[in-house]
Design an enzyme around this catalytic site. Structure first.
Site, PDB file in Angstrom:
ATOM      1  N   CYS A 510       0.888  -1.157   0.000  1.00 22.94           N
ATOM      2  CA  CYS A 510       0.000   0.000   0.000  1.00 22.94           C
ATOM      3  C   CYS A 510       0.925   1.205   0.000  1.00 22.94           C
ATOM      4  CB  CYS A 510      -0.925  -0.030   1.209  1.00 22.94           C
ATOM      5  SG  CYS A 510      -0.035  -0.082   2.776  1.00 22.94           S
ATOM      6  N   ARG A 511       0.597   2.246   0.755  1.00 21.03           N
ATOM      7  CA  ARG A 511       1.515   3.392   0.758  1.00 21.03           C
ATOM      8  C   ARG A 511       2.663   3.183   1.740  1.00 21.03           C
ATOM      9  NH1 ARG A 511       2.274   8.494   3.174  1.00 21.03           N
ATOM     10  NH2 ARG A 511       3.427   9.796   1.737  1.00 21.03           N
TER      11      ARG A 511
END
Ligand code: FAD
Length: 564
Positions: A510-511
């Site tokens: 994800c981030r």
């Protein structure tokens, strides 16, 4: 009966030993010899004179001989070089560097705190260049005066350790053009290569010409020549490639040196002579993590060792628990702290370990000054014993690393980190601090709840056409993603997991690695066995890749960088 104590070196360790000796014995005679013209100055603040943050060089000098005499009845003799030690007669020979006169002084106990010397190797052409070092007030005055007078078009700092970095930053703040050359592939060797890349970017973004993995092979008038053939036109060179313990006196007088080349001492900082102690940058100390001796040239240890010596001389119990090495440095807008072992050190040791890398906020996210904090925790397998940590961010990193340093000294495990009760209110941190959080992730990893790969492995995965799954939301993906990564937002994963292959490894990000950890658990619950979290996520990959992409001209593995 009063005693006579002599001290060689009048700065960090020397001055500290002298003051403590006086507190413990009012009647004793204490004489401190310093080769230079100043005692008790702040080495650590020297670079800040270059930017004018410390305007007056005299402010770097914390105590002078008159104050030592007046406040402590200590005889501090500057411009006084100790030439030799006669251990049989318990005398030293001293040269007054102003008058040229030499004389002898006897001692009951002798303390050596002669520090270390800057290494300036005989590189061809060095005599033609304007070479400076930064070790004391005289050095910094010389450098600053020369720069002010000559107004050079470029200054080159050689060596990217913490002194080189601080000198570089302060020269930039003073408005100069600066190049920094480091022979290793990275600056600040106390950080692992995956952590340090964000600092490379910060240095570059602040206008420094940063050259890593290249070393100086020659100097010429106004020119630095590197191994690669690159030439840097530069009228001023600051050498900060490292230091060598000052062991001349110890060697001449037959005191034992250790395997690192520094003075060997026991746990009370006694040399092999029962009347001679040694402390500070000149000695080697015991590392509790590697169970081996190492050199630790930092002010804190020198000051505390000096205090311990005075205590030991006065029969007070000294409990030396050994060292781990903790340091912090400011690199423009970033702060970077490290303690204990990093992966590079562990590569040479027979210790099984694992690591976690997280990028939490340093304060509650909605606070206006909340910043991301890159945090790496290293721990032993299978015990979970904490071995080291590195933290880099714009906010408070030293607090986190100090907690880990304390935990290591008390033999803590990753489980202990989960439970630490740390201060919290929104302007200061989060209810689950980065330290607690790293403890959770490390415990999960240790107990086999999930598997991970490092952000530094992603380029190879992309090149091998591995299955990389991005679980951020569509707008995040569209703003920039890993080349050829598939996208299934976490919010859709439970409905779309059948699209994901079961027979090959799936690398999820994800981030920052947190949402993807949830995705990994979801897929594992659905029977997937080859799912890996990409630690540090897309942000970590971008930070890791950026500097080398820009300086090596290589093809990026992301469509756009997320470096916010
Ligand atoms: P020193 O403080 O260097 O003192 C040794 C003294 O002994 C010298 O002044 C020398 O002239 C004298 N001497 C040597 N031989 C003789 C002799 N034969 N006769 C008489 N005198 C002699 N550490 C940190 O922890 N944090 C920092 O931020 C930090 N920043 C630094 C920045 C700079 C620019 C420098 C140079 C150092 C920095 N350090 C920092 C390191 C720290 O200053 C040292 O670890 C510490 O000063 C070591 O103390 P010491 O007493 O062993 O040696």
């Amino acid at each position: 009966m009063s005693k006579k104590y002599l001290i060689v070196g009048g700065v960090a360790g020397g001055a500290s030993a002298a003051a403590r000796l006086r507190r413990l014995g009012e009647e004793d005679e204490i004489v401190m010899f310093e080769r230079g013209p100043n005692v008790s100055f702040s080495n650590c603040c020297l670079p800040y004179h270059l930017s004018g943050q410390i305007k007056n060089a005299q402010d770097l000098v914390l105590m002078d001989p008159e104050k030592f005499r007046g406040q402590y009845n200590i005889d501090a003799r500057v411009n006084s070089e100790v030439l030799s030690i006669d251990r049989a007669s318990k005398e030293i020979e001293v040269k007054n560097l102003v008058s040229g006169e030499t004389y002898k002084e006897s001692y009951d106990k002798l303390i050596l705190s002669p520090g270390a010397n800057a290494i300036v190797p005989p590189i061809p052409g060095i005599e033609k260049a304007n070479i400076f070092i930064v070790k004391n007030v005289v050095d910094i005055n010389k450098l600053n005066t020369f720069i002010k007078k000559e107004n050079p078009t470029r200054i080159t700092v050689i060596g990217g350790g913490f002194i080189g970095i601080e000198v570089m930053e302060n020269l930039i703040e003073a408005g100069h053009n600066v190049s920094l050359v480091e022979a290793l592939p990275q600056v600040l060797n106390q950080f692992d290569d995956d952590m340090v890349q964000i600092l490379h970017k910060e240095i570059m973004d602040n206008g420094v010409e940063l050259v890593v993995g290249d070393k100086v092979t020659a100097f010429d008038t106004d020119k630095v020549v590197l191994e690669s053939g690159k030439e840097i036109t530069s009228e001023v060179i600051v050498m900060s490639i490292g230091i060598r313990p000052e062991t001349t006196l110890a060697e001449q007088s037959g005191l034992e040196l250790g395997k690192t080349g520094a003075i060997k001492v026991d746990s009370n900082f006694l040399t092999n002579d029962p009347d001679i102690y040694a402390v500070g940058d000149a000695i080697e100390v015991y590392n509790i993590l590697t169970q081996d001796n190492f050199k630790l040239a930092l002010a804190g240890p020198a000051l505390k060792q000096a205090r311990s010596v005075a205590d030991h001389i006065h029969g007070k119990a000294v409990h030396n628990t050994g060292y781990i090495g903790s340091s912090v440095v400011k690199v423009f807008d970033f702060n970077a702290a490290a303690t204990g072992l990093n992966e590079k050190m562990l590569a040479n040791l027979n210790i099984e370990y694992d690591w976690v890398e997280i990028i939490p906020k340093d304060k509650v996210g909605i606070m206006p000054d909340a910043e991301e904090l890159g945090f790496k925790l290293i721990f032993e397998k299978p015990t979970g014993r904490v071995l080291g940590a590195q933290a880099i961010g714009r906010g408070n990193v030293d607090k986190r690393v100090d907690v880990i340093a304390t935990a290591i000294k008390f033999g803590a495990t990753v489980e202990n980190l989960r439970d630490l009760e740390l201060c919290y209110a929104p302007p200061f941190g989060t209810g689950k601090d980065a330290i607690n959080f790293s403890g959770y992730v490390a415990s999960n990893l240790l107990h086999g709840s999930f598997k991970q790969v490092s952000m530094s492995e992603v380029r190879e995965l992309v090149e091998k056409d591995a299955y990389i799954l991005d679980v951020r939301e569509m707008d995040e993906y569209e703003a920039g993603h890993i080349t050829d990564a598939k996208i299934i937002p976490l919010s859709q994963l439970r409905d779309r997991y059948d699209e994901i292959p079961r027979d090959i490894p799936v690398y999820i990000h994800c981030r920052s690695g947190q949402r993807s950890y949830n995705a990994v658990l979801t897929l594992q619950a659905k029977g997937y066995t080859q799912v890996f979290n990409i630690s540090g996520g897309f942000k970590g990959v971008c930070c890791y890749e950026y500097f080398n992409d820009k300086t090596k001209g290589r093809q990026p593995i992301v469509t756009a960088y997320d470096l916010k």
